[in-house]
Design a protein around this motif. Structure first.
Motif, PDB file in Angstrom:
ATOM      1  N   SER A 576      35.712  41.139  14.284  1.00  0.00           N
ATOM      2  CA  SER A 576      36.806  40.484  13.888  1.00  0.00           C
ATOM      3  C   SER A 576      36.881  41.215  11.909  1.00  0.00           C
ATOM      4  N   ILE A 577      35.714  40.753  11.489  1.00  0.00           N
ATOM      5  CA  ILE A 577      35.813  41.068  10.336  1.00  0.00           C
ATOM      6  C   ILE A 577      36.124  43.031  10.135  1.00  0.00           C
ATOM      7  N   GLY A 578      35.714  43.456  10.174  1.00  0.00           N
ATOM      8  CA  GLY A 578      35.612  44.835  10.072  1.00  0.00           C
ATOM      9  C   GLY A 578      37.265  45.604  10.073  1.00  0.00           C
ATOM     10  N   SER A 579      37.816  44.699  11.270  1.00  0.00           N
ATOM     11  CA  SER A 579      39.219  45.820  12.316  1.00  0.00           C
ATOM     12  C   SER A 579      39.970  44.671  11.074  1.00  0.00           C
ATOM     13  N   PHE A 580      39.817  43.514  10.564  1.00  0.00           N
ATOM     14  CA  PHE A 580      41.447  43.024   9.898  1.00  0.00           C
ATOM     15  C   PHE A 580      41.486  43.540   8.359  1.00  0.00           C
ATOM     16  N   MET A 581      39.791  43.662   7.456  1.00  0.00           N
ATOM     17  CA  MET A 581      39.626  44.523   6.354  1.00  0.00           C
ATOM     18  C   MET A 581      40.078  45.592   6.308  1.00  0.00           C
ATOM     19  N   LEU A 582      39.932  46.442   7.902  1.00  0.00           N
ATOM     20  CA  LEU A 582      40.592  48.133   7.232  1.00  0.00           C
ATOM     21  C   LEU A 582      42.250  48.305   7.921  1.00  0.00           C
ATOM     22  N   THR A 583      42.563  46.346   8.639  1.00  0.00           N
ATOM     23  CA  THR A 583      43.623  47.162   9.254  1.00  0.00           C
ATOM     24  C   THR A 583      43.346  48.338  10.310  1.00  0.00           C
ATOM     25  N   SER A 584      42.588  48.190  11.549  1.00  0.00           N
ATOM     26  CA  SER A 584      42.264  48.956  12.369  1.00  0.00           C
ATOM     27  C   SER A 584      43.000  48.434  13.689  1.00  0.00           C
ATOM     28  N   PRO A 585      43.367  49.752  14.319  1.00  0.00           N
ATOM     29  CA  PRO A 585      44.701  49.235  15.350  1.00  0.00           C
ATOM     30  C   PRO A 585      43.098  48.250  16.446  1.00  0.00           C
ATOM     31  N   ALA A 586      44.244  46.849  17.214  1.00  0.00           N
ATOM     32  CA  ALA A 586      43.847  46.088  17.617  1.00  0.00           C
ATOM     33  C   ALA A 586      44.569  47.120  19.423  1.00  0.00           C
ATOM     34  N   PRO A 587      43.867  46.643  20.085  1.00  0.00           N
ATOM     35  CA  PRO A 587      43.848  46.981  21.798  1.00  0.00           C
ATOM     36  C   PRO A 587      45.185  47.505  22.149  1.00  0.00           C
ATOM     37  N   ARG A 588      45.641  47.618  22.986  1.00  0.00           N
ATOM     38  CA  ARG A 588      47.117  47.922  23.421  1.00  0.00           C
ATOM     39  C   ARG A 588      48.061  46.394  23.674  1.00  0.00           C
ATOM     40  N   TRP A 589      46.810  45.865  24.453  1.00  0.00           N
ATOM     41  CA  TRP A 589      47.107  44.577  25.754  1.00  0.00           C
ATOM     42  C   TRP A 589      46.906  43.382  24.030  1.00  0.00           C
ATOM     43  N   ALA A 590      46.332  43.248  22.913  1.00  0.00           N
ATOM     44  CA  ALA A 590      46.787  42.183  21.455  1.00  0.00           C
ATOM     45  C   ALA A 590      47.948  42.566  21.615  1.00  0.00           C
ATOM     46  N   PRO A 591      48.421  40.570  21.132  1.00  0.00           N
ATOM     47  CA  PRO A 591      49.562  40.826  20.873  1.00  0.00           C
ATOM     48  C   PRO A 591      49.660  41.251  19.282  1.00  0.00           C
ATOM     49  N   SER A 592      48.832  41.392  18.473  1.00  0.00           N
ATOM     50  CA  SER A 592      48.664  41.334  16.664  1.00  0.00           C
ATOM     51  C   SER A 592      47.485  41.728  16.235  1.00  0.00           C
ATOM     52  N   LEU A 593      47.317  42.862  15.389  1.00  0.00           N
ATOM     53  CA  LEU A 593      45.669  42.839  15.013  1.00  0.00           C
ATOM     54  C   LEU A 593      44.993  41.524  14.747  1.00  0.00           C
ATOM     55  N   GLU A 594      46.137  40.172  13.745  1.00  0.00           N
ATOM     56  CA  GLU A 594      45.871  39.109  13.389  1.00  0.00           C
ATOM     57  C   GLU A 594      45.041  38.087  14.151  1.00  0.00           C
ATOM     58  N   ILE A 595      46.112  37.858  15.617  1.00  0.00           N
ATOM     59  CA  ILE A 595      45.698  37.298  16.777  1.00  0.00           C
ATOM     60  C   ILE A 595      44.400  37.979  17.179  1.00  0.00           C
ATOM     61  N   TRP A 596      44.129  38.676  17.638  1.00  0.00           N
ATOM     62  CA  TRP A 596      42.753  39.976  18.072  1.00  0.00           C
ATOM     63  C   TRP A 596      41.226  39.218  16.938  1.00  0.00           C
ATOM     64  N   SER A 597      41.997  39.658  15.411  1.00  0.00           N
ATOM     65  CA  SER A 597      40.721  39.491  14.640  1.00  0.00           C
ATOM     66  C   SER A 597      40.636  37.750  14.870  1.00  0.00           C
ATOM     67  N   LEU A 598      41.130  36.679  15.214  1.00  0.00           N
ATOM     68  CA  LEU A 598      40.631  35.506  14.674  1.00  0.00           C
ATOM     69  C   LEU A 598      39.830  35.195  16.101  1.00  0.00           C
ATOM     70  N   SER A 599      40.709  35.617  17.368  1.00  0.00           N
ATOM     71  CA  SER A 599      40.164  34.975  18.402  1.00  0.00           C
ATOM     72  C   SER A 599      38.322  35.388  18.659  1.00  0.00           C
ATOM     73  N   LEU A 600      38.587  36.743  18.203  1.00  0.00           N
ATOM     74  CA  LEU A 600      37.024  37.561  18.217  1.00  0.00           C
ATOM     75  C   LEU A 600      36.149  36.547  16.995  1.00  0.00           C
TER      76      LEU A 600
END
Length: 620
Positions: A576-600
């Motif tokens: 969660s923190i690492g992906s948000f910090m680096l703007t890493s690609p979220a999984p294809r099924w995730a709506p967005s990086l922000e939702i993916w990171s917050l959910s985790l």
């Protein structure tokens, strides 16, 4: 470097040596005081000491190389060990403490008891205490030379009358110790690095051999704090140099990268966007934590568990260790690894081995070129502290095998038929530190990259994990099963290294072969004596499957649930923190990086009370 930078280094050296002197009196009493600090460690002390050992001076160089060559996802081969650390803490570590042994090699005679167990004890003391231990130390020394080269310039400080004889010896030995072994003045650089390595090793050897584990733990905790401060400052200046995290993502698309790796592959935390993903690689990442030789804590992790004052402290140690090692450390190293890939262009004309070594060296280059006065001194001192915190543990742990399992058990008790005095054993322990040091230094001269040495060490222990865990959980486990597993690991490891190119396939091949060999031995030779198993169960109270109503499956179930929920919580925070910090690609099924990171992050938080309640529900 300025006088302020050198003053910081000198202050660290004085503290470390003073720590050894302060612990000398207690450490000199007997082996339990020397190697286990009188079994008095608090959980947080043991956990931070283990984290300091694994922080290491070589690891940030390895991480930098892995990120550049294979992307962030490749770090899962290191992160997955978090499950092993937690499993040890929740399930095995309390058993290590209750066994009341000094080393894991000594434990083999307690658990098995027959003549093959004596051979196994001696073999493990030599194989793991010397060969494996010195291999790990060797790549730490290899990294130390790279770290010292730009900062400790002895050729500028020493008169020619002192320095030139050392250069002559380096030319005579013909083993370069330099970042670039092809440079014109390679032997002058080798001589300077050799002096640095000797000075670093001398200080570490002094306080660890004089003060024993108490001195090791005391300095480890100070060193860890210094390392985190230094790494945080380094990360800040790297990110600031590229213009912030948002700009880092933009610039990453514009710079040449090793072997044409894509930006999305560099930053990927999940397999969907990772470079070179295969089923064999994914399987290794999933099972590596349980097939490696430290799966039950064998080695210095067991030593720290045995040194804890209570069962509860062993579990606290595992949690502190895992979160410090996997979460906090990684979140500092990730922006450094990505940022250095942008700041220092890649030379793709190099072959794969030289390219990886080159990318590893950018960590040291970044320290030299990006950090201001004062901060550079803190960073260099932090790296030297990281080196010392690894070396001191491996010296102390390796010496425990030589002293307790070779000198005391076989030379004195079996051969000379006498009991050595406690003080004599402590002196043997101190001398053993020196011998281990020499062997590791000799091995380090044969390495060309840290990554290569790390891969070799993984093969040396692949496949032993399940067997080592079974001896705690299953009454049928016998000494021949362990012997077959070790021998098979060596044979299959040599075959894999010479005939299989893919590292993931190597590990699976060695792990599967070793486990099958062990199972054949377990069922061919039968269990140990029932009387011995009774004594073992009564003393250690292991969880799992023990014959004749000696089962403790409830504690095993609680331990496994705590391990999985705590591990999931840990990895959710990391991704969660690492992906948000680096703007890493979220999984294809995730709506967005922000939702993916917050959910985790939310999942990680709600799991905390679950693993706290279940994990500590069976404390004494």
């Amino acid at each position: 470097m300025s006088s302020l930078d050198y003053a910081i280094i000198i202050a660290f050296v004085l503290y470390a040596m003073t720590s050894g002197i302060r612990s000398k009196t207690k450490a000199s009493k007997n082996l339990e005081e020397y190697f286990l600090a009188g079994r008095s460690l608090k959980g947080w002390q043991a956990g931070l000491s283990m984290a300091a050992t694994q922080f290491a001076a070589d690891t940030p160089l390895l991480i930098t190389g892995l990120i550049a060559m294979n992307g962030v996802f490749s770090l899962w081969q290191i992160w997955i060990y978090g499950l092993s650390f937690l499993f040890i803490g929740y399930v095995i570590a309390p058993c290590w403490r209750r066994a009341q042994v000094l080393t894991d090699a000594e434990f083999t005679e307690m658990r098995y008891g027959k003549k093959p167990a004596q051979f196994l004890r001696g073999f493990k003391a030599i194989y793991f205490g010397t060969l494996f231990n010195c291999t790990v130390l060797s790549w730490v020394f290899f990294a130390a030379a790279k770290i010292a080269e730009p900062f400790l310039t002895w050729h500028l400080w020493l008169p020619d009358s002192l320095f030139q004889p050392i250069v002559s010896v380096a030319q005579w030995i013909q083993i370069p110790l330099a970042i670039d072994p092809t440079q014109v003045n390679v032997w002058e650089v080798t001589a300077s690095n050799a002096i640095s390595l000797f000075a670093i090793v001398f200080v570490t050897f002094f306080y660890s051999s004089v003060g024993g584990l108490r001195a090791v733990v005391r300095t480890d905790i100070m060193q860890l704090g210094l390392m985190f401060l230094a790494t945080f400052l380094f990360a800040f200046f790297v990110v600031d140099h590229v213009g912030g995290f948002a700009q880092m993502r933009i610039l990453l698309d514009q710079v040449p990268k090793p072997q044409d790796i894509k930006s999305s592959e560099v930053l990927a935390f999940t397999p969907s966007a990772a470079k070179g993903m295969s089923w064999s690689l994914l399987m290794v990442f999933m099972v590596q934590w349980i097939i490696q030789l430290n799966a039950d804590g064998t080695g210095y992790l067991a030593q720290r568990s045995m040194a804890c004052r209570s069962d509860k402290d062993t579990k606290i140690a595992a949690i502190v260790f895992s979160f410090t090692q996997i979460l906090f450390r990684s979140l500092l190293w990730l922006p450094i690894g990505v940022g250095l890939l942008i700041i220092f262009p890649t030379d793709n004309s190099l072959n794969a081995s030289m390219l990886q070594a080159s990318r590893e060296a950018t960590f040291v280059r970044g320290m030299s070129e990006l950090l201001p006065v004062g901060v550079k001194g803190i960073m260099v001192t932090g790296m030297l502290a990281a080196l010392a915190s690894t070396v001191d543990t491996h010296l102390n742990w390796g010496a425990s095998y030589w002293t307790n399992d070779i000198f005391k058990r076989f030379i004195c008790q079996a051969w000379l038929k006498k009991e050595p005095s406690p003080r004599a054993l402590v002196w043997v322990a101190r001398f053993s530190n020196l011998l281990i040091l020499v062997i590791a230094l000799l091995i380090s001269t044969q390495l060309d990259s840290i990554g290569k040495a790390w891969q070799i060490s993984l093969l040396m222990g692949a496949g032993l994990g399940p067997v080592l865990i079974l001896r705690w959980l299953w009454w049928r486990m016998n000494s021949m099963g362990e012997i077959f597993a070790i021998v098979s690991s060596i044979v299959f490891g040599l075959l894999a290294f010479n005939f299989i190119d893919d590292q993931a396939q190597r590990l699976l091949f060695v792990g599967f072969g070793s486990l099958v060999s062990a199972l054949v031995a377990i069922y061919s030779f039968g269990p140990e004596d029932a009387e011995l198993l009774d004594r073992f169960y009564e003393k250690v109270q292991p969880p799992g499957f023990w014959n004749r109503n000696r089962s403790d499956q409830k504690n095993l179930k609680h331990g496994l649930i705590a391990t999985l929920t705590c591990g999931l919580s840990l990895f959710c925070f990391l991704v969660s923190i690492g992906s948000f910090m680096l703007t890493s690609p979220a999984p294809r099924w995730a709506p967005s990086l922000e939702i993916w990171s917050l959910s985790l992050f939310f999942i990680g938080v709600i799991l905390i009370p679950v693993w706290l309640r279940i994990g500590f529900s069976t404390n004494d």
